[in-house]
Design a protein around this motif. Structure first.
Motif, PDB file in Angstrom:
ATOM      1  N   ILE A 184     -26.903 -20.038 -20.449  1.00  0.00           N
ATOM      2  CA  ILE A 184     -28.233 -19.467 -20.270  1.00  0.00           C
ATOM      3  C   ILE A 184     -28.222 -18.643 -18.984  1.00  0.00           C
ATOM      4  O   ILE A 184     -27.816 -19.131 -17.929  1.00  0.00           O
ATOM      5  CB  ILE A 184     -29.298 -20.577 -20.173  1.00  0.00           C
ATOM      6  CG1 ILE A 184     -29.258 -21.462 -21.420  1.00  0.00           C
ATOM      7  CG2 ILE A 184     -30.684 -19.980 -19.975  1.00  0.00           C
ATOM      8  CD1 ILE A 184     -30.010 -22.774 -21.245  1.00  0.00           C
ATOM      9  N   VAL A 185     -28.675 -17.398 -19.065  1.00  0.00           N
ATOM     10  CA  VAL A 185     -28.726 -16.521 -17.902  1.00  0.00           C
ATOM     11  C   VAL A 185     -30.183 -16.203 -17.610  1.00  0.00           C
ATOM     12  O   VAL A 185     -30.862 -15.564 -18.411  1.00  0.00           O
ATOM     13  CB  VAL A 185     -27.929 -15.221 -18.141  1.00  0.00           C
ATOM     14  CG1 VAL A 185     -27.965 -14.342 -16.888  1.00  0.00           C
ATOM     15  CG2 VAL A 185     -26.496 -15.536 -18.539  1.00  0.00           C
ATOM     16  N   GLY A 186     -30.689 -16.670 -16.469  1.00  0.00           N
ATOM     17  CA  GLY A 186     -32.084 -16.426 -16.108  1.00  0.00           C
ATOM     18  C   GLY A 186     -32.733 -17.672 -15.554  1.00  0.00           C
ATOM     19  O   GLY A 186     -32.250 -18.793 -15.758  1.00  0.00           O
ATOM     20  N   LYS A 189     -39.372 -19.155 -17.450  1.00  0.00           N
ATOM     21  CA  LYS A 189     -39.770 -20.060 -18.513  1.00  0.00           C
ATOM     22  C   LYS A 189     -38.988 -19.813 -19.803  1.00  0.00           C
ATOM     23  O   LYS A 189     -38.729 -20.761 -20.558  1.00  0.00           O
ATOM     24  CB  LYS A 189     -41.276 -19.915 -18.789  1.00  0.00           C
ATOM     25  CG  LYS A 189     -41.851 -20.950 -19.747  1.00  0.00           C
ATOM     26  CD  LYS A 189     -41.643 -22.367 -19.260  1.00  0.00           C
ATOM     27  CE  LYS A 189     -42.461 -23.401 -20.019  1.00  0.00           C
ATOM     28  NZ  LYS A 189     -42.243 -23.457 -21.459  1.00  0.00           N
ATOM     29  N   THR A 190     -38.581 -18.564 -20.046  1.00  0.00           N
ATOM     30  CA  THR A 190     -37.775 -18.305 -21.238  1.00  0.00           C
ATOM     31  C   THR A 190     -36.462 -19.064 -21.170  1.00  0.00           C
ATOM     32  O   THR A 190     -36.004 -19.645 -22.166  1.00  0.00           O
ATOM     33  CB  THR A 190     -37.510 -16.798 -21.392  1.00  0.00           C
ATOM     34  OG1 THR A 190     -38.762 -16.107 -21.514  1.00  0.00           O
ATOM     35  CG2 THR A 190     -36.668 -16.520 -22.623  1.00  0.00           C
ATOM     36  N   ALA A 191     -35.822 -19.072 -19.989  1.00  0.00           N
ATOM     37  CA  ALA A 191     -34.574 -19.824 -19.819  1.00  0.00           C
ATOM     38  C   ALA A 191     -34.812 -21.314 -20.038  1.00  0.00           C
ATOM     39  O   ALA A 191     -33.996 -22.011 -20.662  1.00  0.00           O
ATOM     40  CB  ALA A 191     -33.994 -19.573 -18.425  1.00  0.00           C
ATOM     41  N   MET A 192     -35.936 -21.819 -19.530  1.00  0.00           N
ATOM     42  CA  MET A 192     -36.252 -23.239 -19.711  1.00  0.00           C
ATOM     43  C   MET A 192     -36.497 -23.551 -21.183  1.00  0.00           C
ATOM     44  O   MET A 192     -36.007 -24.564 -21.708  1.00  0.00           O
ATOM     45  CB  MET A 192     -37.477 -23.603 -18.873  1.00  0.00           C
ATOM     46  CG  MET A 192     -37.288 -23.404 -17.379  1.00  0.00           C
ATOM     47  SD  MET A 192     -38.822 -23.694 -16.473  1.00  0.00           S
ATOM     48  CE  MET A 192     -38.573 -22.634 -15.044  1.00  0.00           C
ATOM     49  N   ASP A 193     -37.248 -22.689 -21.861  1.00  0.00           N
ATOM     50  CA  ASP A 193     -37.482 -22.890 -23.296  1.00  0.00           C
ATOM     51  C   ASP A 193     -36.160 -22.913 -24.061  1.00  0.00           C
ATOM     52  O   ASP A 193     -35.977 -23.708 -24.999  1.00  0.00           O
ATOM     53  CB  ASP A 193     -38.355 -21.761 -23.850  1.00  0.00           C
ATOM     54  CG  ASP A 193     -39.807 -21.860 -23.424  1.00  0.00           C
ATOM     55  OD1 ASP A 193     -40.193 -22.899 -22.858  1.00  0.00           O
ATOM     56  OD2 ASP A 193     -40.551 -20.896 -23.656  1.00  0.00           O
ATOM     57  N   THR A 194     -35.244 -22.036 -23.663  1.00  0.00           N
ATOM     58  CA  THR A 194     -33.945 -21.961 -24.339  1.00  0.00           C
ATOM     59  C   THR A 194     -33.147 -23.240 -24.133  1.00  0.00           C
ATOM     60  O   THR A 194     -32.544 -23.781 -25.077  1.00  0.00           O
ATOM     61  CB  THR A 194     -33.160 -20.739 -23.831  1.00  0.00           C
ATOM     62  OG1 THR A 194     -33.893 -19.550 -24.153  1.00  0.00           O
ATOM     63  CG2 THR A 194     -31.776 -20.674 -24.459  1.00  0.00           C
ATOM     64  N   GLY A 195     -33.140 -23.749 -22.897  1.00  0.00           N
ATOM     65  CA  GLY A 195     -32.435 -25.001 -22.631  1.00  0.00           C
ATOM     66  C   GLY A 195     -33.005 -26.159 -23.424  1.00  0.00           C
ATOM     67  O   GLY A 195     -32.260 -26.955 -24.016  1.00  0.00           O
TER      68      GLY A 195
END
Length: 468
Positions: A184-186, A189-195
């Motif tokens: 995950i790069v970033g 909140k988008t990075a957190m949602d992805t994780g």
């Protein structure tokens, strides 16, 4: 072709533009023409990744006239115990319903999707290339203040080798099964949602790496449950926030207090975060993200190749060649591009945030002011911009700005009544509908009121001390 004319030309049919038009329809007899470059209403929700959800409960998002969701409380998952969070598909369906069942049947709304506004009251069809002029009797309304950027549309700031697969989160559900390691790069909140999505989908923590340039303070979703059923969590949380703001001796002390009362959260307790973007998260999601151990903090990616990642400090992170990289680096808000002038100007309205983090309520308030007040100086005095924060000091400025606007609105009976009864002001409804004959409820409201003025004064002092 028939000439186009309207009272208001609205640039954008996203959440902000829709909320403005919705209130304008109720508060005036005006006609509007909406221009948007997407194929359907909803703005950036058209470009969002498939597992995106609202950060906040659904029931105070959208337009004032039409509820979103059913106030269902989730019984499972990391949001268990809290109000439902609408999915991206639900939000798009909602705005489509508002357009097709409320706006267009009114006979006062013209809607032109897949069109780009060119300025000077002209727009161009993205399909035919045809350019049309609009005669605007009152004002042009710009609803694009936030300049929202999403991963699927933004331009990357790093290089990716041809033999490396790097995707936006939009492509992750289809691509995930073809890889066994994920990076995950970033930091947002988008990075957190992805994780969280990867872990919820069965990925093991050791399969995930995370390049996280900045740590972030996060709002605890428990305090955003704007309903009398969650009176203690929501009003108690905001009372604790004001008490922390009133008592803090420094910015560091303030954030320690906000964390101690569970108003704010952070993922890594060993790293003092600097970023604050009003991202809302549950404690369950935080616990999920803490399972990811391979987190590289404080550095930005410059290049991704088959051997791993090159960082801005010229160090490297070696990763397996089969790694799937997920680009979550788009900035949801373009802080440099946001206007700084007043909301109301001759022949133009710029819908600015006057209550953060609630852009829909802000748009409804500005529409109410346009319809019910005659003087732009007065309108602007009642709509002081509250710019979105980027860091800790931004939190202080935003909180103080919200409080100052609320104090000004309370002196205007018509505006105060509108905000108090507006569906989009969830927390006003909590206090309005609460049974204050219950001693515990009354005590929480009194705590909040007692702390408000000392909090505002101390926030001002802390900002002045930081500036000097």
């Amino acid at each position: 072709m028939a000439a186009l004319e309207c009272d208001y030309l609205i640039i954008g049919a996203g959440a902000v533009g829709m909320a403005f038009v919705d209130t304008l329809l109720d508060e005036s007899d005006a006609t509007v023409l909406m221009v948007d470059d997407h194929h359907q209403p909803g703005g950036h929700w058209n470009d969002a990744y498939p597992f995106v959800r609202l950060h906040q409960p659904s029931h105070f998002y959208g337009v004032a006239s039409t509820p979103l969701g059913s106030m269902h409380v989730d019984k499972s998952g990391s949001n268990a115990g809290y109000f439902e969070l609408a999915s991206g598909a639900e939000v798009l369906s909602y705005f489509e319903q508002v357009m097709r069942q409320r706006f267009l049947p009114s006979g006062r709304v013209q809607y032109f999707p897949l069109c780009r506004y060119l300025g000077d009251r002209r727009f161009e069809s993205l399909v035919s290339g045809e350019v049309r002029d609009v005669r605007v009797r009152r004002r042009v309304v710009d609803s694009t203040y936030f300049k929202t950027s999403v991963p699927s549309r933004h331009e990357r700031a790093f290089e990716v080798a041809a033999d490396v697969r790097c995707v936006a989160p939009n492509a992750l559900p289809l691509a995930a099964g073809e890889h066994r390691h994920y990076c995950i790069v970033g930091a947002g909140k988008t990075a957190m949602d992805t994780g969280v999505w990867l872990l919820d989908s069965g990925a093991r923590p050791e399969q995930i790496s995370w390049i996280c340039p900045r740590g972030s303070w996060l709002m605890n979703r428990a305090v955003t449950q704007a309903s009398v059923e969650f009176f203690e969590q929501s009003i108690g949380g905001f009372a604790a926030q004001l008490e922390a703001a009133a008592a803090a001796t420094s910015v560091d002390d303030l954030f320690e207090r906000l964390e101690a009362c569970d108003f704010l959260l952070r993922i890594d307790r060993s790293v003092p975060p600097e970023m604050f973007h009003f991202a809302v998260i549950s404690t369950g999601e935080v616990e999920q993200l803490r399972r990811i151990e391979h987190v590289v903090r404080g550095q930005r990616v410059t290049t991704i190749d088959a051997a791993g990642v090159a960082l801005a400090d010229r160090s490297r992170v070696d990763l397996p060649p089969e790694t799937l990289y997920i680009d979550c680096t788009a900035s949801a808000v373009d802080f440099k591009a946001m206007p700084t002038g007043p909301a109301f100007a001759p022949e133009r309205i710029t819908i600015m945030p006057v209550r953060m983090p609630n852009p829909c309520l802000s748009a409804a308030v500005i529409a109410f002011l346009e319809a019910n007040y005659d003087d732009d100086d007065k309108r602007n005095s009642l709509s002081q911009p509250v710019p979105p924060p980027d860091d800790r000091l931004g939190w202080l400025r935003t909180t103080l700005g919200n409080m100052m606007n609320q104090a000004i609105w309370s002196q205007e009976p018509a505006l105060s009544e509108f905000v108090t009864n507006c569906r989009l002001d969830g927390f006003g409804a909590v206090i309005r509908d609460a049974d204050l004959s219950i001693a515990e409820n009354a005590a929480l409201v009194q705590r909040m009121r007692d702390a408000a003025i000392p909090a505002a004064a101390n926030l001002q002092r802390l900002l002045e001390a930081s500036a000097s």
